[in-house]
Motif scaffolding. Structure first.
Motif, PDB file in Angstrom:
ATOM      1  N   VAL A 213       0.840  -1.203   0.000  1.00 39.66           N
ATOM      2  CA  VAL A 213       0.000   0.000   0.000  1.00 39.66           C
ATOM      3  C   VAL A 213       0.875   1.254   0.000  1.00 39.66           C
ATOM      4  CG1 VAL A 213      -1.681   1.347   1.315  1.00 39.66           C
ATOM      5  CG2 VAL A 213      -1.956  -1.131   1.110  1.00 39.66           C
ATOM      6  N   LYS A 214       1.906   1.259   0.813  1.00 45.10           N
ATOM      7  CA  LYS A 214       2.780   2.433   0.873  1.00 45.10           C
ATOM      8  C   LYS A 214       3.471   2.669  -0.467  1.00 45.10           C
ATOM      9  CE  LYS A 214       6.491   4.549   3.573  1.00 45.10           C
ATOM     10  NZ  LYS A 214       7.411   4.400   4.748  1.00 45.10           N
ATOM     11  N   ILE A 215       3.932   1.586  -1.111  1.00 44.03           N
ATOM     12  CA  ILE A 215       4.580   1.730  -2.414  1.00 44.03           C
ATOM     13  C   ILE A 215       3.579   2.219  -3.460  1.00 44.03           C
ATOM     14  CG2 ILE A 215       5.551   0.367  -4.321  1.00 44.03           C
ATOM     15  CD1 ILE A 215       7.145  -1.175  -2.190  1.00 44.03           C
ATOM     16  N   ALA A 216       2.365   1.667  -3.435  1.00 44.06           N
ATOM     17  CA  ALA A 216       1.341   2.099  -4.386  1.00 44.06           C
ATOM     18  C   ALA A 216       1.005   3.573  -4.193  1.00 44.06           C
ATOM     19  CB  ALA A 216       0.087   1.240  -4.229  1.00 44.06           C
ATOM     20  N   GLN A 217       0.964   4.035  -2.942  1.00 43.92           N
ATOM     21  CA  GLN A 217       0.716   5.454  -2.687  1.00 43.92           C
ATOM     22  C   GLN A 217       1.856   6.318  -3.215  1.00 43.92           C
ATOM     23  OE1 GLN A 217      -0.236   4.775   1.685  1.00 43.92           O
ATOM     24  NE2 GLN A 217      -1.650   6.477   1.223  1.00 43.92           N
ATOM     25  N   THR A 218       3.067   5.841  -3.040  1.00 44.53           N
ATOM     26  CA  THR A 218       4.233   6.589  -3.518  1.00 44.53           C
ATOM     27  C   THR A 218       4.220   6.722  -5.030  1.00 44.53           C
ATOM     28  OG1 THR A 218       5.521   5.754  -1.636  1.00 44.53           O
ATOM     29  CG2 THR A 218       6.752   6.696  -3.477  1.00 44.53           C
ATOM     30  N   LEU A 219       3.731   5.697  -5.712  1.00 49.45           N
ATOM     31  CA  LEU A 219       3.714   5.700  -7.173  1.00 49.45           C
ATOM     32  C   LEU A 219       2.486   6.387  -7.756  1.00 49.45           C
ATOM     33  CD1 LEU A 219       4.976   2.043  -7.812  1.00 49.45           C
ATOM     34  CD2 LEU A 219       6.305   4.176  -7.910  1.00 49.45           C
TER      35      LEU A 219
END
Length: 483
Positions: A213-219
């Motif tokens: 989730v954190k990576i998806a938010q960053t992208l």
């Protein structure tokens, strides 16, 4: 690796037609990889060279076996050409292909069953197998493969009350697919290292859900270049989404299993659809768009890679391995990669694939199994495997490196080691059977579940509320088909 820019016109038309043939239910994606694909591919190949002419009849010295399929005259002739190859290679069995209209296939089989005139063998849809088994219309195929034979992966076995009744003709698993070009672009805009945001290609390195989730938010970037972790992020004006999850009901099962739940218990004797574990997993999917704003709003239009990754506005998306042959290889205008799914508790994917069956009314069960065992061999569907639409079913292709290399050393595929780890090894070590391999009535069940989940995707109900509300109806469907 860049996908092929061009494939033959014949293959493109075949695969497009195959996808259209499966539309109309929650299983439209899996129907795209049923045996119908093989007959269409063989039809295209007959344009290149004249196929052997089907014999009008055998000379009476062979056991006569029938194989039912849906398809037009061209497809039926092409399948008969494959059967004639089998007919010419041995002197004990003769196979005749029977054409039945696709739309009336099950109705026709039911009528034939009532009259005691079922064919010896035939194609079935995944969701239809156990209904026929429950009515005593399928033969126990436990003896199809003997000691020392290369056998299908265990996860590809359809069972009724523990008895094997069918094997899938192809294997398909769910993965995380991503646009490498877009991933690099988003990372470059934020001075990030793309390697740190690339979906892992091995189960050992899989992201846990919170990391994902954190990576998806960053992208995820808005029109001002702010990512979804930034307090100034504008969720009403998103330019690029970090992720998309295919929310077809049958695919959502993988997340329930990953979280220690599931639609049913392990042996298919109990419906567990509204367990906390299942509800929490489904809620987590909904929250990607409703709470974290890193995925587009859920819609039917986003439930395929050509309408998610294909927009070039989504960095990564889940879907099945067939996409290598149906979209990513022939049509995607970007470099693509593949990773394993993120996980909650268990690192798992699910598999599917359209089956062939031996009908119980056959007078020649051993010969019928001999025919299907031959038909299942990878060389008889190699064009689909080579294109990336199908994966092999025999375990040896997942354990024998020479066979694996023959399969995946292919410029139409992602980089060799990436694909082997993320797809081949993942399918071998982490795949579980989709529910329709061991539970009857899944088509009606998934249709009702789709209705329940529609309220979750809009935020009108939590997953737990929706599943609790529909639990009685879903349990009634389960009980009706699985008493």
């Amino acid at each position: 690796m860049k996908r092929k820019q061009l494939v033959s016109l014949a293959m493109s038309l075949i695969l497009a037609g195959t996808m259209l043939a499966g539309c109309g239910s929650s299983q439209e994606t899996t129907n795209a990889v049923t045996q119908e694909s093989a007959t269409q591919t063989e039809a295209a190949e007959t344009d290149k060279a004249e196929a052997p002419k089907a014999e009008k009849a055998d000379d009476g010295s062979k056991v006569h076996i029938t194989y039912a399929q849906w398809g037009n005259d061209t497809e039926t002739a092409a399948t008969q050409a494959v059967a004639d190859k089998f007919n010419s290679e041995q002197d004990e069995i003769y196979v005749e292909v029977l054409k039945i209209d696709h739309d009336n296939y099950v109705t026709k089989l039911n009528a034939m069953a009532t009259a005691g005139e079922l064919p010896d063998t035939g194609i079935m849809s995944e969701a239809g197998v156990l209904d026929f088994a429950e009515n005593g219309l399928l033969y126990d195929i436990s003896d199809m493969y003997g000691e020392g034979d290369a056998k299908p992966l265990e996860s590809l076995t359809f069972t009724f009350k523990g008895t094997p009744v069918a094997y899938s003709a192809a294997n398909e698993v769910l993965n995380m697919w991503y646009n490498i070009d877009l991933l690099k672009e988003v990372c470059e805009k934020q001075n990030l290292d793309p390697a740190e945001f690339t979906p892992p290609a091995s189960a050992d390195a899989a992201w846990d859900w919170n990391t994902f989730v954190k990576i998806a938010q960053t992208l995820t970037l808005d029109i001002n270049g702010k990512n979804a972790l930034d307090p100034a992020f504008d969720p009403q004006n998103v330019e690029i989404y970090g992720c998309n999850i295919n929310t077809l009901a049958w695919q959502m099962e993988v997340w329930a299993l990953s979280n220690g739940g599931g639609y049913f218990n392990a042996d298919g004797t109990e419906c567990t659809i509204n367990s906390k574990e299942t509800a929490d997993a489904i809620q987590a999917i909904a929250d990607l768009s409703l709470k974290y704003h890193c995925a587009p709003e859920v819609s039917d239009a986003s439930n395929s890679l050509n309408t998610s990754l294909g927009t070039e506005k989504v960095v990564m998306s889940t879907d099945g391995a067939w996409n290598v042959g149906t979209f990513l290889g022939p049509d995607a205008q970007f470099e693509y990669g593949v990773g394993v799914l993120p996980y909650f508790q268990n690192k798992v994917t699910i598999c599917t694939g359209g089956p062939n069956v031996v009908f119980s009314q056959t007078e020649h069960p051993q010969e019928a199994m001999t025919w299907l065992k031959w038909y299942y061999q990878e060389e008889n569907s190699w064009s689909l495997i080579e294109a990336g639409t199908w994966m092999p079913i025999l375990e040896s292709w997942y354990t024998d490196q020479a066979l694996t290399d023959k399969w995946i050393n292919n410029e139409n595929f992602p980089e060799h080691d990436m694909y082997q780890s993320a797809v081949v090894d993942y399918a071998r070590d982490n795949s579980q059977s989709t529910a329709w391999y061991y539970v009857n009535g899944t088509e009606e069940f998934n249709s009702t579940l789709t209705m329940a989940l529609s309220y979750v995707w809009t935020g009108d109900q939590t997953a737990q509320e929706a599943l609790d509300e529909y639990a009685e109806e879903l349990n009634e469907i389960f009980t009706e088909y699985n008493e």
